[in-house]
Write an enzyme that holds these catalytic residues in place. Structure first.
Site, PDB file in Angstrom:
ATOM      1  N   LYS A  79     -20.278 -15.186   0.164  1.00  8.34           N
ATOM      2  CA  LYS A  79     -21.733 -15.000   0.174  1.00  8.34           C
ATOM      3  C   LYS A  79     -22.276 -14.259  -1.040  1.00  8.34           C
ATOM      4  CE  LYS A  79     -22.250 -14.602   5.159  1.00  8.34           C
ATOM      5  NZ  LYS A  79     -22.452 -13.562   6.171  1.00  8.34           N
ATOM      6  N   GLY A  81     -13.227  -2.949  -0.700  1.00 14.21           N
ATOM      7  CA  GLY A  81     -14.589  -2.426  -0.547  1.00 14.21           C
ATOM      8  C   GLY A  81     -14.901  -1.341  -1.559  1.00 14.21           C
ATOM      9  N   ARG A 100       0.813  -1.223   0.000  1.00 15.80           N
ATOM     10  CA  ARG A 100       0.000   0.000   0.000  1.00 15.80           C
ATOM     11  C   ARG A 100       0.843   1.268   0.000  1.00 15.80           C
ATOM     12  NH1 ARG A 100      -5.136  -1.750   3.753  1.00 15.80           N
ATOM     13  NH2 ARG A 100      -6.198  -2.793   2.037  1.00 15.80           N
ATOM     14  N   GLY A 111      -8.774  -7.092  -2.204  1.00 14.03           N
ATOM     15  CA  GLY A 111      -9.202  -8.039  -1.162  1.00 14.03           C
ATOM     16  C   GLY A 111      -8.525  -9.393  -1.235  1.00 14.03           C
TER      17      GLY A 111
HETATM   18  P1  AMP Z   1     -15.275 -12.530   0.075  1.00 13.04           P
HETATM   19  O1  AMP Z   1     -14.703 -11.649   1.141  1.00 13.04           O
HETATM   20  O2  AMP Z   1     -16.748 -12.415  -0.075  1.00 13.04           O
HETATM   21  O3  AMP Z   1     -14.533 -12.421  -1.229  1.00 13.04           O
HETATM   22  O4  AMP Z   1     -15.088 -14.000   0.603  1.00 13.04           O
HETATM   23  C1  AMP Z   1     -13.840 -14.557   0.783  1.00 13.04           C
HETATM   24  C2  AMP Z   1     -13.974 -15.703   1.696  1.00 13.04           C
HETATM   25  O5  AMP Z   1     -14.831 -16.667   1.131  1.00 13.04           O
HETATM   26  C3  AMP Z   1     -12.665 -16.396   1.945  1.00 13.04           C
HETATM   27  O6  AMP Z   1     -12.279 -16.184   3.270  1.00 13.04           O
HETATM   28  C4  AMP Z   1     -12.948 -17.862   1.673  1.00 13.04           C
HETATM   29  O7  AMP Z   1     -12.466 -18.716   2.675  1.00 13.04           O
HETATM   30  C5  AMP Z   1     -14.466 -17.926   1.657  1.00 13.04           C
HETATM   31  N1  AMP Z   1     -14.966 -19.011   0.811  1.00 13.04           N
HETATM   32  C6  AMP Z   1     -14.681 -19.214  -0.467  1.00 13.04           C
HETATM   33  N2  AMP Z   1     -15.276 -20.354  -0.907  1.00 13.04           N
HETATM   34  C7  AMP Z   1     -15.921 -20.879   0.145  1.00 13.04           C
HETATM   35  C8  AMP Z   1     -16.717 -22.043   0.308  1.00 13.04           C
HETATM   36  N3  AMP Z   1     -16.930 -22.901  -0.690  1.00 13.04           N
HETATM   37  N4  AMP Z   1     -17.255 -22.255   1.523  1.00 13.04           N
HETATM   38  C9  AMP Z   1     -17.037 -21.397   2.515  1.00 13.04           C
HETATM   39  N5  AMP Z   1     -16.296 -20.276   2.423  1.00 13.04           N
HETATM   40  C10 AMP Z   1     -15.748 -20.025   1.236  1.00 13.04           C
END
Ligand code: AMP
Length: 397
Positions: free
Chosen positions: A197, A373, A35, A350
């Site tokens: 999610k 974000g 950064r 991220g």
């Molecule tokens: P995000 O911040 O929404 O990009 O989510 C990232 C997180 O999603 C990471 O910490 C991963 O461990 C989690 N993740 C990715 N695939 C899966 C999965 N199949 N089941 C549970 N968590 C997941």
């Protein structure tokens, strides 16, 4: 919006708002200086042009209280090493002592202010606090893309109190690459979206499905889509309240003739841990009580075929729980395919940024955004207050 290279900064006191929100270990050592490095083009340019360079940043969430743990002192040392020049660290960001030190600055001197968030006024976008920051400078330069989706005194209110305002090179690059993906993309444009999610990225998915030629969904969120299609997904992560929205995205994709891809196989385990027993199965055969934690080899093959003719690839979110070794293969395999593609490749900060660095492929990616974000909110089309403030300031008043 004006950029730093369009204004006169020689001998001017130039306040550059950066994002030095670097990770640190327990002993206060910086563990990753990406950064800081991201702002060097802007800082070095200001030095070369003979400005008096006043750098300001936040670090962590000290909530208006002074605290050693959130001090930017270590960042001053690292910045000094990187620019091969002394950096005077001031132990506050406003007040008489700071104003005095700034008044004694000479051409091309560099000062780093203490954490802006040691004052409550920063996160409250308080005009009084902004006024005090503005007293330090003749020119304001915003280079902190990663916080431009949040109003702060140092990126929003301040523009009302400084005569000349401009964006730095990092902010310029972020907006230019975003435009290459979402404004005027060279097609086919393929988006790869993963992560935990659907609910976190529903706004992004809604926007993307209107723009892209192909949409690839992996990671935990894929299981909500698979469930919406009627598959048994065992204990895989699923948001029941998102099933209709997931169907809506797939309907829109069909209506626009967007090619929509979901995993066809996955790595499953009974628990999400590094020592869990794992199996690979098709998404139609996830055993009861098991959960999908990564995409499988057939999905990697499918997704890599789908990106083969892409001219622009936008990626945000890992394909699995890549932090744990048994569930990291899918994400790392996709990193390699994306990095070696002939497309313009843009990574949306991220976790995906972390994965690309861990895979050692960051040099082969066209652009890695510094804003997690902020990047997502820009993708969603949400208002970006700091950018709007800069645009409204019109450069010079
Ligand atoms: P995000 O911040 O929404 O990009 O989510 C990232 C997180 O999603 C990471 O910490 C991963 O461990 C989690 N993740 C990715 N695939 C899966 C999965 N199949 N089941 C549970 N968590 C997941």
């Amino acid at each position: 919006m004006k950029y730093i290279d369009q204004i006169d900064i020689k001998d001017k006191r130039v306040f550059i708002r950066v994002d030095f929100n670097v990770p640190m270990d327990d002993k206060g050592n910086i563990t990753d200086d990406t950064r800081i490095k991201a702002h060097l083009p802007t800082i070095n340019y200001a030095i070369e042009k003979g400005a008096k360079v006043i750098v300001g940043s936040h670090l962590g969430r000290p909530k208006g209280k002074r605290s050693e743990a959130f001090s930017l002192k270590a960042a001053a040392k690292r910045l000094s090493e990187l620019i091969k020049k002394d950096v005077l660290f001031l132990d506050d960001c406003i007040g008489e002592a700071v104003e005095k030190a700034v008044s004694q600055m000479k051409t091309s001197d560099v000062v780093l202010l203490e954490n802006l968030r040691f004052h409550l006024g920063e996160e409250k976008n308080d005009p009084e606090f902004a006024k005090q920051l503005a007293r330090l400078c003749d020119v304001y330069v915003d280079d902190a893309f990663a916080v431009s989706h949040r109003k702060a005194a140092s990126n929003t209110a301040i523009v009302d109190f400084v005569d000349v305002c401009a964006a730095g090179f990092l902010l310029k690059d972020e907006l230019a690459y975003f435009d290459k993906a979402m404004g005027n993309p060279v097609r086919p444009l393929v988006a790869i979206i993963g992560g935990a999610k659907v609910s976190d990225k529903i706004g992004v998915l809604e926007k993307l499905v209107e723009k892209v030629d192909k949409l690839i969904v992996g990671g935990g969120m894929a299981f909500t889509f698979l469930k919406a299609l009627g598959y048994e997904i065992g204990n895989s992560i699923c948001e029941e309240n998102m099933l209709d929205l997931a169907r809506g995205i797939m309907d829109k994709a069909r209506a626009r003739d967007v090619k929509f891809y979901l995993p066809v196989d996955c790595v499953v385990a009974e628990k999400a841990s590094a020592d869990a027993e794992t199996k690979i199965c098709t998404v139609q055969e996830i055993p009861k009580g098991w959960m999908g934690l990564d995409i499988g080899p057939a999905s990697v093959s499918l997704f890599s075929s789908a990106i083969q003719n892409a001219k622009t690839i936008l990626w945000n979110g890992p394909m699995g729980m890549f932090e744990l070794d048994p569930f990291s293969r899918g994400t790392f395999a996709m990193v390699t395919y994306v990095a070696n593609s002939h497309a313009l490749t843009i990574i949306g900060g991220g976790d995906t940024d972390v994965a690309v660095h861990r895979a050692g492929e960051s040099d082969k990616i066209s652009y890695i955004s510094t804003g997690g974000g902020a990047f997502l909110e820009l993708l969603e089309g949400k208002p970006m207050p700091a950018i709007e403030a800069l645009e409204a300031s019109g450069g010079a008043k």
